[in-house]
Design a protein around this motif. Structure first.
Motif, short mmCIF file in Angstrom:
data_model
loop_
_atom_site.label_atom_id
_atom_site.label_comp_id
_atom_site.label_asym_id
_atom_site.label_seq_id
_atom_site.Cartn_x
_atom_site.Cartn_y
_atom_site.Cartn_z
N ARG A 322 -3.24 -21.52 -28.93
CA ARG A 322 -4.12 -23.50 -28.96
C ARG A 322 -5.43 -23.80 -29.25
NH1 ARG A 322 0.87 -25.37 -28.32
NH2 ARG A 322 2.39 -25.37 -30.93
N LYS A 323 -5.77 -23.06 -27.29
CA LYS A 323 -6.50 -23.39 -26.68
C LYS A 323 -8.57 -22.76 -27.20
CE LYS A 323 -5.57 -25.13 -22.53
NZ LYS A 323 -4.90 -25.21 -20.94
N GLU A 325 -8.44 -21.56 -30.54
CA GLU A 325 -8.95 -21.96 -31.78
C GLU A 325 -9.70 -22.88 -31.28
OE1 GLU A 325 -5.69 -23.36 -33.54
OE2 GLU A 325 -4.19 -21.17 -33.66
N THR A 326 -10.14 -23.38 -30.26
CA THR A 326 -11.49 -24.15 -30.24
C THR A 326 -13.11 -23.38 -30.53
OG1 THR A 326 -11.49 -24.96 -28.04
CG2 THR A 326 -9.81 -25.93 -29.40
N ALA A 704 -19.05 -23.57 -25.48
CA ALA A 704 -17.88 -23.53 -26.48
C ALA A 704 -16.85 -22.76 -25.16
CB ALA A 704 -17.22 -22.97 -27.64
N ALA A 708 -13.23 -24.98 -22.90
CA ALA A 708 -11.71 -24.53 -23.43
C ALA A 708 -11.12 -23.84 -22.25
CB ALA A 708 -12.04 -23.55 -24.44
#
Length: 1001
Positions: A322-323, A325-326, A704, A708
């Motif tokens: 999930r992290k 995916e950012t 990014a 994350a």
């Protein structure tokens, strides 16, 4: 309707051909048809009726077909009647020939020819007769439609029959009704009575059928009710049947519903017992189920505890995905920028490869400046392009001018050549027109002479034929005169001989003791004796008959000779004395000259057309020449202008082309250079911009990944999960959570936990006890269901039959109402209803109204005939079987009393009958649509009148002449011959009757 002419041949007493000119008779308004008894006066009227309707009136209808033929007619003369008359504004001629047995043309014996009819109409526009039909049926329908009345009506209205109205005046109601019914055709009212009676019987039958169906349904309801229903003791058609059936059906339905209620109560008790047994079994089964459920939940909880470590690792892997995916959008942006930069660099290399060497190293700004300079040079060539196009147009226009000049020169030469010959052509055509005009004038003159010569030749031929016929007629007249003289002398000689021997003839009848017819003596001592050569009465009468016949032939031959002499004098006056052959030769010469003149004159129209066409051609040629001269003058200035413009355009284009072959080629070179420079400048700018975007994407990706929690962008890319891995991992986590929640829910249920703490259930024993109780309850339930279903079926069947009965009664209600209405109408029109006070049938009622009209119309003339004494009135007094009849009474003004018509004297009966006949004729005429009857006939009965009454009757008849109406009286009363001037006399003889038409002054 007006009669004009009647031609009779071999009909009734008329052995030969006779003609009656009704136009001449009708000019006086009132004319007399007279002659001795049996001469054939009524046969003239029969011929009129036969011509119109193909049959004769009344009792003489038995004389149809071959019986209409005259016994005096020659064997080869066919019976024929032709009537010329006008009706409804149309002049018609109808010819009738009854069937007849004629001698065979080959061999001996006779053969039967069929009846024939023919109808013709006179066309006043052309003056000829046109055939309309030869069909008996079509002619009959046409005549009936035009006259608007049947044969019976015509015979009662136009041919007022001998004695019929005296019988009608004194007839009873039944006979009077039959005659009026035929005249006014009241059969439709009798048909109405018959139709209503049939409708009454039909509706009554349908009502009975409906009641029978109603009783059949009632019997079915009685069977369905099991005998618990009582039927009414009524038959179909009886009053109150429907209500009685409805009442019995209601009682049966109430009883069936009570039985259904009892059955339903028993079913409820049985169902409760069956439900209690089932509930005990279900409780035992539920306890066993809960115990099994608790044991299964404990086993599932143990298995979950064994897999707890793997579940925690899956949760951590899902969190890192999930992290990552950012960071995915920044990764995708960097890959897109890198691909775009590589594509832009390749496009720039391709564009620079197409440029000249001096511009291959220039930047984007330098390439753009070079493209603008080339575009400006290309814009400067637009004016040169327009000049080049204009030069092509000038060259084409110059060539077209030369072509038009050559065409106009040809037109001028052709027009000059044609116009030079104009005067010669015009003179020749005008000569042809003049010649044809003279021939046409000559043809008109010859046509007049030819018609006159043709008429003279026709008259000359008629003159020759009449001269020969006159000579033959003169010889026949001389022979018939000698024969008449000889027969007269023979008759006088025989008469003298008979007178000389009359004593012997009288003496032959003397008987001793009986008185003498001459002297009265009873003794006859010396009676005269017959001498040799005595002539008796029969011989003398035969000689007299021969003399009369010969004298008639002499008179006929002299009349024919006189007519031929008159015709010969008229033909001689028209033809002159010129021989027929000479006139024929002159006519042939005139015909040849006329034919030649007509052939020459036929050229007039063609010659005029050719002259007119030549004049139009001359005008066209002159106009063409004028237009060509005007165009030539204007064309010279245009040519000089075009040449000057061409030289200027060629100089301008030489400078604009440069080294190229044309302006278009130079423009194409510049357009390619502009395109290459523009593409190269765009590609260089795109490469520079894509490099900047790639650098920016690298910076965003590093930032990014740090946010994350990843050390490098590569670590974030490795932690990313694809769709399949993410779905598989999520399914494992979801299954663990679902299983854990389900186990906790089962262990948390109070009933399940309580059941787990109880001792185990013996399910087999509980099921056996419950099944025994259920079997007993099922047996009682089936019995209750059977009883309920039987009661329900009985109720349903009774409801269905009751609904059908009610529907049948509703359907029958309008029919019952219609039957009642029709029955009342049928009784009313038949005269059997109490509402019909006079008990008068519908047809009698209509005829009574007609009789009232007839009596009113007859009274107008009866008062004049009776000097105001008598009035005819209709009476509706009951006559026979208690019903009202068609009574007819006369009111005597002298006594003020009403009395029966049978009390009138003979003369009073005649003029009352005549007034009744005329009144009936007026009413029937109005009933027939107002057909105008311009010719009427009254047959006999005037001999019973005194002089004063006869004058009054004739005054009434004379008044019928108003509006150009004519009346023919058929009578042999001598006094009428002095009073009526226009007469048609029927003379009978041994060879048949003849008619003579005259006017007495």
């Amino acid at each position: 309707m007006r009669l004009h002419r009647l031609d009779i041949t071999a009909f009734g007493p008329f052995g030969g051909s006779q003609t009656v000119d009704f136009d001449a008779l009708s000019s006086a308004g009132l004319f007399l048809l007279h002659g001795p008894t049996g001469a054939g006066k009524t046969s003239v009227l029969d011929a009129v009726c036969y011509a119109l309707y193909g049959s004769v009136p009344g009792a003489r209808q038995s004389g149809q077909g071959t019986a209409l033929r005259s016994d005096h007619a020659a064997a080869d003369t066919r019976t024929e009647v032709t009537l010329d008359f006008t009706v409804a504004g149309r002049r018609l001629e109808i010819t009738r020939q009854p069937p007849w047995e004629r001698p065979k043309k080959r061999g001996t014996g006779t053969t039967l020819d069929k009846a024939q009819s023919r109808l013709r109409e006179y066309d006043p526009a052309t003056g000829v007769w046109k055939d309309l039909s030869r069909s008996h049926q079509e002619i009959g329908e046409e005549i009936t439609q035009l006259l608007g009345m049947s044969r019976e009506q015509f015979c009662q209205v136009v041919l007022l029959p001998q004695g019929d109205f005296a019988r009608f005046l004194r007839a009873d109601a039944e006979a009077r009704g039959r005659l009026l019914g035929r005249l006014f055709d009241t059969r439709r009212f009798a048909e109405v009575e018959k139709h209503l009676a049939e409708r009454r019987r039909a509706t009554e039958a349908r009502v009975r059928e409906g009641d029978a169906a109603l009783l059949a349904d009632a019997h079915r309801m009685q069977q369905a009710a099991g005998g618990a229903m009582e039927l009414p003791n009524l038959a179909p058609g009886d009053p109150g049947l429907a209500q009685a059936v409805l009442t019995a059906a209601a009682v049966a339905r109430s009883t069936a519903r009570e039985q259904l209620t009892v059955a339903r109560c028993r079913l409820t008790v049985a169902e409760s017992a069956r439900a209690a047994a089932g509930q005990a079994l279900e409780e035992a089964r539920e306890q066993a189920r809960l115990q099994r459920r608790f044991a299964e939940a404990q086993e599932r909880a143990a298995r979950l505890a064994e897999r707890a470590g793997a579940h925690r690792q899956a949760q951590e892997r899902m969190e890192r995905g999930r992290k990552a995916e950012t960071v995915a959008p920044a990764l995708e942006l960097r890959e897109a920028a890198d691909a775009e930069h590589r594509a832009a660099a390749a496009a720039e290399a391709r564009a620079r490869a197409l440029l000249p060497e001096d511009l291959a190293g220039a930047g984007a700004a330098g390439l753009a400046a070079a493209a603008r300079r080339a575009a400006e040079e290309l814009g400067g060539l637009e004016a040169a392009r327009r000049a080049e196009q204009r030069l092509a147009e000038v060259v084409a226009e110059r060539a077209e001018t030369d072509r038009q000049q050559r065409a106009d020169e040809e037109v001028l030469q052709e027009a000059e050549g044609w116009l030079a010959e104009w005067e010669t052509v015009r003179s020749a055509l005008q000569a042809r027109v003049d010649t044809a005009q003279e021939a046409a004038t000559r043809a008109e003159q010859l046509a007049v002479r030819h018609e006159s010569a043709r008429q003279r030749l026709t008259a000359a031929r008629r003159r020759d034929e009449l001269a020969e016929a006159t000579e033959q007629a003169r010889r026949r007249a001389l022979a018939s005169a000698q024969e008449a003289l000889r027969t007269k002398e023979h008759w006088l000689r025989l008469k003298e001989q008979r007178l000389n021997g009359i004593a012997a003839e009288l003496a032959a009848h003397l008987v001793d003791g009986e008185p003498c017819a001459v002297c009265g003596a009873t003794e006859h001592p010396a009676p005269a004796r017959r001498v040799a050569g005595h002539v008796d009465r029969e011989t003398e009468e035969r000689a007299l008959t021969d003399h009369q016949a010969a004298d008639e032939r002499r008179a006929e031959d002299e009349r024919r000779l006189g007519a031929l002499r008159e015709a010969l004098a008229a033909a001689t006056a028209e033809a002159g004395e010129t021989p027929t052959g000479q006139l024929a030769e002159e006519l042939e010469e005139l015909e040849a000259e006329l034919e030649k003149a007509r052939r020459d004159a036929a050229e007039l129209h063609t010659a005029r057309q050719e002259l007119r066409a030549a004049e139009e051609e001359r005008e066209r040629r002159l106009a063409d020449r004028r237009r060509a001269e005007v165009r030539a003058a204007s064309r010279l200035a245009r040519k000089e202008s075009l040449d000057h413009e061409k030289a200027a355009l060629e100089a301008e284009l030489a400078e604009a082309r440069g080294t190229a072959d044309s302006v278009a080629a130079r423009a194409a070179q510049l357009e390619r250079r502009v395109a290459l420079l523009t593409d190269a400048a765009d590609a260089a700018r795109a490469a520079e911009e894509s490099a900047e975007r790639l650098k920016d994407a690298d910076g965003r990706l590093a930032e990014a990944a740090f946010r994350a929690g990843f050390d490098t962008p590569q670590a974030a890319a490795a932690a990313l999960l694809d769709d399949a891995a993410r779905r598989e991992l999520q399914q494992r986590l979801d299954a663990w959570q679902t299983e854990e929640a389900a186990v906790r829910a089962v262990l948390a249920e109070a009933g399940t936990a309580a059941a787990g703490r109880r001792p185990p259930v013996d399910l087999a024993a509980a099921e056996a006890a419950a099944e025994a109780a259920a079997a007993a309850a099922d047996r009682r339930l089936r019995e209750a269901v059977s009883a309920r279903d039987a009661a329900a079926r009985r109720c349903a069947e009774l409801d269905r039959l009751s609904a059908r009965v009610a529907a049948g009664i509703r359907r029958l209600a309008p029919l019952r109402e219609e039957h009642g209405r029709v029955a009342r109408l049928a009784a009313l029109t038949a005269g059997t209803s109490a509402d019909n006070a006079h008990r008068m049938r519908l047809e009698s009622y209509v005829l009574a109204a007609r009789l009232e009209q007839v009596a009113a119309a007859a009274t107008v003339r009866l008062r004049r005939m009776s000097s105001g004494r008598y009035t005819l009135v209709h009476s509706d007094d009951r006559a026979g079987r208690g019903r009202s009849g068609l009574g007819l009474h006369v009111v005597d003004a002298w006594t003020g009393r009403e009395r029966d018509t049978a009390t009138l004297s003979g003369g009073e009966t005649f003029f009352a009958s005549l007034a009744l006949a005329l009144g009936l004729a007026d009413v029937v005429t109005d009933e027939a649509g107002g057909v105008r009857l311009d010719t009427l006939f009254i047959d006999e009965g005037f001999g019973s009148l005194d002089d004063q009454t006869l004058d009054e009757v004739l005054d009434v008849l004379d008044s019928l002449r108003e509006r150009d109406r004519s009346v023919g009286i058929v009578s042999h009363v001598p006094d009428l011959r002095r009073r009526i001037h226009a007469q048609l006399e029927v003379v009978k003889g041994r060879s048949g009757s003849v008619v003579r038409q005259r006017t007495v002054v």
